[in-house]
Design an enzyme around this catalytic site. Structure first.
Site, PDB file in Angstrom:
ATOM      1  N   LYS A  38      20.993 -72.687   0.634  1.00 10.96           N
ATOM      2  CA  LYS A  38      20.327 -71.418   0.354  1.00 10.96           C
ATOM      3  C   LYS A  38      20.166 -71.170  -1.155  1.00 10.96           C
ATOM      4  O   LYS A  38      20.776 -71.866  -1.973  1.00 10.96           O
ATOM      5  CB  LYS A  38      21.113 -70.292   1.022  1.00 10.96           C
ATOM      6  CG  LYS A  38      21.132 -70.394   2.564  1.00 10.96           C
ATOM      7  CD  LYS A  38      21.826 -69.184   3.175  1.00 10.96           C
ATOM      8  CE  LYS A  38      21.786 -69.238   4.700  1.00 10.96           C
ATOM      9  NZ  LYS A  38      22.366 -68.006   5.292  1.00 10.96           N
ATOM     10  N   ASN A  89      25.479 -66.884   1.519  1.00  9.97           N
ATOM     11  CA  ASN A  89      26.580 -67.689   2.046  1.00  9.97           C
ATOM     12  C   ASN A  89      26.312 -69.191   2.032  1.00  9.97           C
ATOM     13  O   ASN A  89      26.798 -69.931   2.875  1.00  9.97           O
ATOM     14  CB  ASN A  89      27.000 -67.185   3.437  1.00  9.97           C
ATOM     15  CG  ASN A  89      25.877 -67.258   4.439  1.00  9.97           C
ATOM     16  OD1 ASN A  89      24.781 -67.708   4.123  1.00  9.97           O
ATOM     17  ND2 ASN A  89      26.145 -66.840   5.663  1.00  9.97           N
ATOM     18  N   GLU A 116      13.728 -74.958  14.220  1.00 12.31           N
ATOM     19  CA  GLU A 116      13.904 -74.813  12.770  1.00 12.31           C
ATOM     20  C   GLU A 116      13.468 -76.070  12.025  1.00 12.31           C
ATOM     21  O   GLU A 116      12.853 -75.990  10.947  1.00 12.31           O
ATOM     22  CB  GLU A 116      15.363 -74.458  12.469  1.00 12.31           C
ATOM     23  CG  GLU A 116      15.716 -73.058  12.971  1.00 12.31           C
ATOM     24  CD  GLU A 116      17.195 -72.755  13.004  1.00 12.31           C
ATOM     25  OE1 GLU A 116      17.555 -71.638  13.433  1.00 12.31           O
ATOM     26  OE2 GLU A 116      18.011 -73.621  12.624  1.00 12.31           O
ATOM     27  N   TYR A 135      13.519 -66.108  10.156  1.00 12.80           N
ATOM     28  CA  TYR A 135      14.620 -65.262  10.638  1.00 12.80           C
ATOM     29  C   TYR A 135      14.146 -64.179  11.609  1.00 12.80           C
ATOM     30  O   TYR A 135      14.856 -63.192  11.821  1.00 12.80           O
ATOM     31  CB  TYR A 135      15.374 -64.649   9.464  1.00 12.80           C
ATOM     32  CG  TYR A 135      16.304 -65.621   8.777  1.00 12.80           C
ATOM     33  CD1 TYR A 135      17.473 -66.058   9.411  1.00 12.80           C
ATOM     34  CD2 TYR A 135      16.029 -66.112   7.505  1.00 12.80           C
ATOM     35  CE1 TYR A 135      18.331 -66.947   8.793  1.00 12.80           C
ATOM     36  CE2 TYR A 135      16.894 -67.009   6.875  1.00 12.80           C
ATOM     37  CZ  TYR A 135      18.046 -67.413   7.530  1.00 12.80           C
ATOM     38  OH  TYR A 135      18.905 -68.299   6.920  1.00 12.80           O
ATOM     39  N   HIS A 168      22.787 -72.595   5.759  1.00 11.36           N
ATOM     40  CA  HIS A 168      22.408 -72.253   7.131  1.00 11.36           C
ATOM     41  C   HIS A 168      22.864 -73.382   8.045  1.00 11.36           C
ATOM     42  O   HIS A 168      22.924 -74.534   7.616  1.00 11.36           O
ATOM     43  CB  HIS A 168      20.883 -72.101   7.218  1.00 11.36           C
ATOM     44  CG  HIS A 168      20.378 -71.990   8.629  1.00 11.36           C
ATOM     45  ND1 HIS A 168      20.374 -70.798   9.310  1.00 11.36           N
ATOM     46  CD2 HIS A 168      19.893 -72.923   9.491  1.00 11.36           C
ATOM     47  CE1 HIS A 168      19.889 -70.998  10.534  1.00 11.36           C
ATOM     48  NE2 HIS A 168      19.594 -72.282  10.659  1.00 11.36           N
TER      49      HIS A 168
HETATM   50  P1  IDP Z   1      25.033 -67.694  10.661  1.00 12.58           P
HETATM   51  O1  IDP Z   1      24.197 -68.082   9.455  1.00 12.58           O
HETATM   52  O2  IDP Z   1      26.502 -67.940  10.432  1.00 12.58           O
HETATM   53  O3  IDP Z   1      24.535 -68.304  11.940  1.00 12.58           O
HETATM   54  P2  IDP Z   1      23.825 -65.195  11.559  1.00 12.58           P
HETATM   55  O4  IDP Z   1      24.566 -64.111  12.275  1.00 12.58           O
HETATM   56  O5  IDP Z   1      22.883 -66.040  12.335  1.00 12.58           O
HETATM   57  O6  IDP Z   1      24.921 -66.095  10.799  1.00 12.58           O
HETATM   58  O7  IDP Z   1      23.055 -64.494  10.361  1.00 12.58           O
HETATM   59  C1  IDP Z   1      22.029 -65.186   9.665  1.00 12.58           C
HETATM   60  C2  IDP Z   1      22.223 -64.953   8.180  1.00 12.58           C
HETATM   61  O8  IDP Z   1      22.036 -63.556   7.900  1.00 12.58           O
HETATM   62  C3  IDP Z   1      23.618 -65.246   7.619  1.00 12.58           C
HETATM   63  O9  IDP Z   1      23.825 -66.621   7.331  1.00 12.58           O
HETATM   64  C4  IDP Z   1      23.653 -64.398   6.376  1.00 12.58           C
HETATM   65  O10 IDP Z   1      22.907 -65.003   5.296  1.00 12.58           O
HETATM   66  C5  IDP Z   1      22.904 -63.157   6.833  1.00 12.58           C
HETATM   67  N1  IDP Z   1      23.832 -62.137   7.348  1.00 12.58           N
HETATM   68  C6  IDP Z   1      24.526 -62.153   8.502  1.00 12.58           C
HETATM   69  N2  IDP Z   1      25.275 -61.058   8.669  1.00 12.58           N
HETATM   70  C7  IDP Z   1      25.051 -60.289   7.568  1.00 12.58           C
HETATM   71  C8  IDP Z   1      25.535 -59.009   7.132  1.00 12.58           C
HETATM   72  O11 IDP Z   1      26.333 -58.341   7.813  1.00 12.58           O
HETATM   73  N3  IDP Z   1      25.068 -58.569   5.916  1.00 12.58           N
HETATM   74  C9  IDP Z   1      24.189 -59.275   5.151  1.00 12.58           C
HETATM   75  N4  IDP Z   1      23.701 -60.478   5.524  1.00 12.58           N
HETATM   76  C10 IDP Z   1      24.128 -60.986   6.708  1.00 12.58           C
HETATM   77 MG    MG Z   2      22.727 -68.024  12.897  1.00 17.44          MG
END
Ligand code: IDP
Ligand code: MG
Length: 139
Positions: A11, A114, A128, A51, A117
Site C-alpha cells: 500500500k 496498514n 482482484e 474496495y 492487502h
Molecule cells: P483486511 O485488509 O485485513 O482484509 P478489511 O476489513 O477488509 O481488512 O478492510 C480493508 C481495509 O480497509 C483495511 O486493510 C484497512 O486499510 C481499511 N480499514 C479497515 N478497518 C478500518 C477502520 O476501522 N478504520 C480505517 N480503515 C480501516
Molecule cells: Mg479484506
C-alpha cells in the site's frame, strides 16, 4: 481454478516508507512465488471500485483517499494454501493487534495505513488479480 493463488498490494504507506524490498523479502522467505507484479497508482475512481465491497462502511471515504494517495505494488502470489497462509503472514488488520513477526506488525503504521492487502477468499483473489493483470502479465 487458482485456489493456490492470492493477491496482495503493497500500500502507499509501505511504498512511501521504503519498505517494498523488506516486504517482498518476507513474502519470498515465506515460500510464495511471484506470478505477476506491477508498480502503479490507483485513481480515486479505481480505488473506489476495488474496495466497492466496503462502500457502506464508515471508513470507505478515508480508505479510497488513502489508497489513491501514492503508488502501490500489485502482486499475484502462488503457494499451496496461499489465501490462509498469506493472511497469517500479514497479521491482523489493526497492526496493534497483529502477531509479532507479521508484516503488519513490523511495517504498518495504523489500521488504515496498514502496509499490505491480502485477499480473503479464492473468489476475491481471482477478482482482484483480474482487476490489475491481463492473461499476458501472469506467469
Ligand atoms: P483486511 O485488509 O485485513 O482484509 P478489511 O476489513 O477488509 O481488512 O478492510 C480493508 C481495509 O480497509 C483495511 O486493510 C484497512 O486499510 C481499511 N480499514 C479497515 N478497518 C478500518 C477502520 O476501522 N478504520 C480505517 N480503515 C480501516
Ligand atoms: Mg479484506
Amino acid at each position: 481454478m487458482a485456489t493456490n493463488r492470492t493477491f496482495t498490494m503493497l500500500k502507499p504507506d509501505a511504498v512511501a516508507n521504503g519498505y517494498i524490498g523488506g516486504i517482498l523479502k518476507m513474502i519470498n522467505d515465506a515460500g510464495f512465488r511471484i506470478a505477476a507484479m506491477k508498480y502503479t497508482k490507483l485513481s480515486a475512481e479505481a480505488a473506489g471500485a476495488f474496495y466497492e465491497v466496503h462502500k457502506e462502511r464508515p471508513f470507505y471515504g478515508e480508505l479510497v483517499t488513502y489508497m489513491s494517495s501514492g503508488p502501490i505494488v500489485a502482486v499475484i502470489l502462488e503457494k499451496e494454501n496461499a489465501i490462509a497462509d498469506f493472511r497469517t503472514l500479514i497479521g491482523a488488520t489493526d497492526p496493534t493487534k497483529a502477531d509479532a513477526g507479521t508484516i503488519r506488525k513490523i511495517y504498518a503504521k495504523s489500521i488504515s495505513a496498514n502496509a499490505v492487502h491480502g485477499s480473503d477468499s479464492d473468489d476475491n483473489a481471482q477478482i482482484e488479480g483480474d482487476f490489475f493483470f491481463s492473461k499476458l502479465e501472469r506467469f
